[in-house]
Design a protein around this motif. Sequence first.
Motif, PDB file in Angstrom:
ATOM      1  N   HIS A 204      55.162  33.644  51.354  1.00 41.82           N
ATOM      2  CA  HIS A 204      54.878  32.345  50.742  1.00 41.82           C
ATOM      3  C   HIS A 204      53.474  32.305  50.160  1.00 41.82           C
ATOM      4  O   HIS A 204      53.134  31.364  49.449  1.00 41.82           O
ATOM      5  CB  HIS A 204      55.032  31.221  51.775  1.00 41.82           C
ATOM      6  CG  HIS A 204      56.465  30.948  52.137  1.00 41.82           C
ATOM      7  ND1 HIS A 204      56.839  30.080  53.129  1.00 41.82           N
ATOM      8  CD2 HIS A 204      57.616  31.444  51.629  1.00 41.82           C
ATOM      9  CE1 HIS A 204      58.155  30.043  53.221  1.00 41.82           C
ATOM     10  NE2 HIS A 204      58.647  30.874  52.326  1.00 41.82           N
ATOM     11  N   SER A 205      52.667  33.313  50.489  1.00 40.32           N
ATOM     12  CA  SER A 205      51.292  33.339  49.975  1.00 40.32           C
ATOM     13  C   SER A 205      51.057  34.631  49.196  1.00 40.32           C
ATOM     14  O   SER A 205      51.311  35.727  49.710  1.00 40.32           O
ATOM     15  CB  SER A 205      50.307  33.252  51.144  1.00 40.32           C
ATOM     16  OG  SER A 205      49.030  33.649  50.720  1.00 40.32           O
ATOM     17  N   PRO A 206      50.585  34.538  47.960  1.00 42.27           N
ATOM     18  CA  PRO A 206      50.298  35.751  47.179  1.00 42.27           C
ATOM     19  C   PRO A 206      49.256  36.641  47.858  1.00 42.27           C
ATOM     20  O   PRO A 206      49.302  37.860  47.703  1.00 42.27           O
ATOM     21  CB  PRO A 206      49.742  35.201  45.860  1.00 42.27           C
ATOM     22  CG  PRO A 206      50.172  33.787  45.808  1.00 42.27           C
ATOM     23  CD  PRO A 206      50.286  33.308  47.216  1.00 42.27           C
TER      24      PRO A 206
ATOM     25  N   GLY B  20      39.794  41.073  53.306  1.00 37.32           N
ATOM     26  CA  GLY B  20      39.071  39.863  52.934  1.00 37.32           C
ATOM     27  C   GLY B  20      39.997  38.792  52.398  1.00 37.32           C
ATOM     28  O   GLY B  20      39.907  37.621  52.790  1.00 37.32           O
ATOM     29  N   THR B  21      40.902  39.191  51.507  1.00 37.75           N
ATOM     30  CA  THR B  21      41.820  38.220  50.894  1.00 37.75           C
ATOM     31  C   THR B  21      42.682  37.540  51.953  1.00 37.75           C
ATOM     32  O   THR B  21      42.744  36.306  52.028  1.00 37.75           O
ATOM     33  CB  THR B  21      42.729  38.929  49.873  1.00 37.75           C
ATOM     34  OG1 THR B  21      41.924  39.708  49.009  1.00 37.75           O
ATOM     35  CG2 THR B  21      43.505  37.931  49.056  1.00 37.75           C
TER      36      THR B  21
ATOM     37  N   GLY C  37      40.543  35.406  54.353  1.00 33.83           N
ATOM     38  CA  GLY C  37      40.075  34.158  53.765  1.00 33.83           C
ATOM     39  C   GLY C  37      41.154  33.087  53.744  1.00 33.83           C
ATOM     40  O   GLY C  37      40.906  31.924  54.085  1.00 33.83           O
ATOM     41  N   VAL C  38      42.374  33.489  53.364  1.00 34.39           N
ATOM     42  CA  VAL C  38      43.485  32.533  53.317  1.00 34.39           C
ATOM     43  C   VAL C  38      43.894  32.128  54.737  1.00 34.39           C
ATOM     44  O   VAL C  38      44.174  30.947  55.005  1.00 34.39           O
ATOM     45  CB  VAL C  38      44.679  33.129  52.541  1.00 34.39           C
ATOM     46  CG1 VAL C  38      45.879  32.213  52.603  1.00 34.39           C
ATOM     47  CG2 VAL C  38      44.288  33.365  51.101  1.00 34.39           C
TER      48      VAL C  38
ATOM     49  N   TYR D  98      41.990  31.926  57.257  1.00 32.24           N
ATOM     50  CA  TYR D  98      40.968  31.007  57.792  1.00 32.24           C
ATOM     51  C   TYR D  98      41.236  29.573  57.341  1.00 32.24           C
ATOM     52  O   TYR D  98      41.040  28.626  58.115  1.00 32.24           O
ATOM     53  CB  TYR D  98      39.570  31.463  57.343  1.00 32.24           C
ATOM     54  CG  TYR D  98      38.454  30.728  58.046  1.00 32.24           C
ATOM     55  CD1 TYR D  98      38.040  31.119  59.315  1.00 32.24           C
ATOM     56  CD2 TYR D  98      37.835  29.627  57.466  1.00 32.24           C
ATOM     57  CE1 TYR D  98      37.027  30.440  59.974  1.00 32.24           C
ATOM     58  CE2 TYR D  98      36.829  28.945  58.113  1.00 32.24           C
ATOM     59  CZ  TYR D  98      36.425  29.355  59.377  1.00 32.24           C
ATOM     60  OH  TYR D  98      35.433  28.678  60.025  1.00 32.24           O
ATOM     61  N   ILE D  99      41.688  29.410  56.091  1.00 31.47           N
ATOM     62  CA  ILE D  99      42.053  28.057  55.623  1.00 31.47           C
ATOM     63  C   ILE D  99      43.243  27.543  56.436  1.00 31.47           C
ATOM     64  O   ILE D  99      43.287  26.374  56.827  1.00 31.47           O
ATOM     65  CB  ILE D  99      42.396  28.069  54.122  1.00 31.47           C
ATOM     66  CG1 ILE D  99      41.189  28.503  53.311  1.00 31.47           C
ATOM     67  CG2 ILE D  99      42.833  26.673  53.659  1.00 31.47           C
ATOM     68  CD1 ILE D  99      41.479  28.637  51.836  1.00 31.47           C
ATOM     69  N   GLY D 100      44.213  28.434  56.706  1.00 35.22           N
ATOM     70  CA  GLY D 100      45.364  28.035  57.529  1.00 35.22           C
ATOM     71  C   GLY D 100      44.946  27.612  58.927  1.00 35.22           C
ATOM     72  O   GLY D 100      45.551  26.730  59.533  1.00 35.22           O
TER      73      GLY D 100
ATOM     74  N   ASN E 152      40.698  22.702  54.971  1.00 37.22           N
ATOM     75  CA  ASN E 152      39.479  22.414  54.216  1.00 37.22           C
ATOM     76  C   ASN E 152      39.528  20.941  53.806  1.00 37.22           C
ATOM     77  O   ASN E 152      40.289  20.546  52.928  1.00 37.22           O
ATOM     78  CB  ASN E 152      39.368  23.333  52.993  1.00 37.22           C
ATOM     79  CG  ASN E 152      38.007  23.246  52.337  1.00 37.22           C
ATOM     80  OD1 ASN E 152      37.388  22.183  52.325  1.00 37.22           O
ATOM     81  ND2 ASN E 152      37.520  24.361  51.808  1.00 37.22           N
TER      82      ASN E 152
ATOM     83  N   VAL F 207      38.873  19.593  49.927  1.00 33.39           N
ATOM     84  CA  VAL F 207      39.913  19.611  48.895  1.00 33.39           C
ATOM     85  C   VAL F 207      41.254  19.155  49.450  1.00 33.39           C
ATOM     86  O   VAL F 207      42.263  19.173  48.747  1.00 33.39           O
ATOM     87  CB  VAL F 207      40.059  21.019  48.270  1.00 33.39           C
ATOM     88  CG1 VAL F 207      38.899  21.306  47.353  1.00 33.39           C
ATOM     89  CG2 VAL F 207      40.177  22.088  49.320  1.00 33.39           C
ATOM     90  N   GLY F 208      41.276  18.739  50.724  1.00 35.24           N
ATOM     91  CA  GLY F 208      42.503  18.192  51.310  1.00 35.24           C
ATOM     92  C   GLY F 208      43.550  19.240  51.660  1.00 35.24           C
ATOM     93  O   GLY F 208      44.743  18.950  51.686  1.00 35.24           O
ATOM     94  N   TRP F 209      43.110  20.493  51.919  1.00 34.97           N
ATOM     95  CA  TRP F 209      44.054  21.522  52.354  1.00 34.97           C
ATOM     96  C   TRP F 209      44.184  21.411  53.869  1.00 34.97           C
ATOM     97  O   TRP F 209      43.217  21.647  54.604  1.00 34.97           O
ATOM     98  CB  TRP F 209      43.573  22.916  51.959  1.00 34.97           C
ATOM     99  CG  TRP F 209      43.516  23.142  50.470  1.00 34.97           C
ATOM    100  CD1 TRP F 209      44.121  22.389  49.497  1.00 34.97           C
ATOM    101  CD2 TRP F 209      42.809  24.184  49.776  1.00 34.97           C
ATOM    102  NE1 TRP F 209      43.838  22.889  48.258  1.00 34.97           N
ATOM    103  CE2 TRP F 209      43.034  23.989  48.386  1.00 34.97           C
ATOM    104  CE3 TRP F 209      42.024  25.254  50.178  1.00 34.97           C
ATOM    105  CZ2 TRP F 209      42.498  24.832  47.415  1.00 34.97           C
ATOM    106  CZ3 TRP F 209      41.481  26.091  49.210  1.00 34.97           C
ATOM    107  CH2 TRP F 209      41.729  25.881  47.851  1.00 34.97           C
TER     108      TRP F 209
ATOM    109  N   VAL G  21      47.535  24.723  59.132  1.00 35.99           N
ATOM    110  CA  VAL G  21      48.942  24.893  59.494  1.00 35.99           C
ATOM    111  C   VAL G  21      49.101  25.642  60.812  1.00 35.99           C
ATOM    112  O   VAL G  21      50.201  25.697  61.369  1.00 35.99           O
ATOM    113  CB  VAL G  21      49.723  25.642  58.383  1.00 35.99           C
ATOM    114  CG1 VAL G  21      49.848  24.774  57.155  1.00 35.99           C
ATOM    115  CG2 VAL G  21      49.082  26.965  58.059  1.00 35.99           C
TER     116      VAL G  21
ATOM    117  N   SER H  33      35.262  43.293  50.475  1.00 39.93           N
ATOM    118  CA  SER H  33      35.838  42.230  51.302  1.00 39.93           C
ATOM    119  C   SER H  33      35.388  40.853  50.803  1.00 39.93           C
ATOM    120  O   SER H  33      36.189  39.911  50.771  1.00 39.93           O
ATOM    121  CB  SER H  33      35.451  42.419  52.764  1.00 39.93           C
ATOM    122  OG  SER H  33      34.109  42.122  52.966  1.00 39.93           O
TER     123      SER H  33
ATOM    124  N   GLY I  44      37.409  40.040  47.752  1.00 44.19           N
ATOM    125  CA  GLY I  44      38.770  39.664  48.137  1.00 44.19           C
ATOM    126  C   GLY I  44      38.828  38.268  48.719  1.00 44.19           C
ATOM    127  O   GLY I  44      39.703  37.466  48.361  1.00 44.19           O
ATOM    128  N   THR I  45      37.884  37.946  49.603  1.00 40.52           N
ATOM    129  CA  THR I  45      37.876  36.628  50.257  1.00 40.52           C
ATOM    130  C   THR I  45      37.725  35.511  49.228  1.00 40.52           C
ATOM    131  O   THR I  45      38.527  34.572  49.190  1.00 40.52           O
ATOM    132  CB  THR I  45      36.718  36.557  51.267  1.00 40.52           C
ATOM    133  OG1 THR I  45      36.768  37.709  52.102  1.00 40.52           O
ATOM    134  CG2 THR I  45      36.813  35.324  52.123  1.00 40.52           C
TER     135      THR I  45
END
Lengths: 197, 197
Positions: A76-78, A134-135, A138-139, A141-143, A147, A150-152, A155, B131, B134-135
Amino acid sequence: MTDKADPESKPVEAPSPPPPPATGINLSTVDVALRVVLFAATLVSVVVMSTAKQTELASVPGVPGARVSLAAKFNHSPAFIYFVAALCVVGLYSIITTLASISVILKPNHRTIFSFFFVLGDVVMLGLTASATGTAGGVAYIGLKGNSHVGWVKVCNVYDTFCKHIGSAVAISLFAAVVLIALILLSVFSFHTKIRK
Amino acid sequence: MTDKADPESKPVEAPSPPPPPATGINLSTVDVALRVVLFAATLVSVVVMSTAKQTELASVPGVPGARVSLAAKFNHSPAFIYFVAALCVVGLYSIITTLASISVILKPNHRTIFSFFFVLGDVVMLGLTASATGTAGGVAYIGLKGNSHVGWVKVCNVYDTFCKHIGSAVAISLFAAVVLIALILLSVFSFHTKIRK
């Protein structure tokens, strides 16, 4: 999966202090062992990431009392798709270079030119692994934290098992990046000892 | 500093195409030049990222007609803070190693041991830069496209200038990672030519 990785990592720990016995064959053996560890790490990381799936009941906004089951999957996440693709490439690379490294031990004639291309490949793969870590990190960490600016929304309070899978996969890929750094330094160290001779 | 280096490097620049006359001094000059480029890239990337700021009017949910001005800044996201911190470290490292590399040109006695530590540092910095790229890239992609599965809305349709800054900073840090790969390969290539001699 851990059962599979354990017997592979044992031969690494046997000749554990690398600097003192700086003979060519010793370094080559450590090289092969590290590449096998790299393969195990990428394989485990890809499997853990791609088996990350959790279905939970979520309330429907606007319809009180209505609940629908929603699945969280890695694709569900690129960012997580990129992670799996990158680590598959690194895993494939580790298989090829393990075989090449074994062939160098058996026929040491082309050792120098081979090790040059090993470093080239290892450096590119390090960049790939680090960026993928890293990619995904980073994602993830938002989960985990969300945030508020920005209203994220976060989960991971709902999809806890899913997030544990993601976190473990990122941690293992970080380990794979460290193994790649060790491989590059091993190659450079072997160049270095040859210059000193 | 450049005035001091010039009399040393003049005899080098006469045979200007670097690969064929693979003398030690030639490669050292390329090394210094690449480190200066690395510093410039990290500096520009950090400046572009940290000047990313945009204020827009946003509607307040639940209060029709009410609008409030909301600012988007890079430090609203931990991913972008990590990006700036990592590239500051790489920038600082590039200054130190540029000076060290110039000192090696002036006094070539410790060249071999210096270049070993250069590779060690370059490899770690490559991991850090990749990294960070990527983040920041992963989070920026969510800002650009959103993620409908978890309800994360895209923000780049509103904060367009902000997103252009973020995108540019990520692109420049990707370039910095490529420069680091080139630096590592240059060191390895110089080891290689020494072994062949």
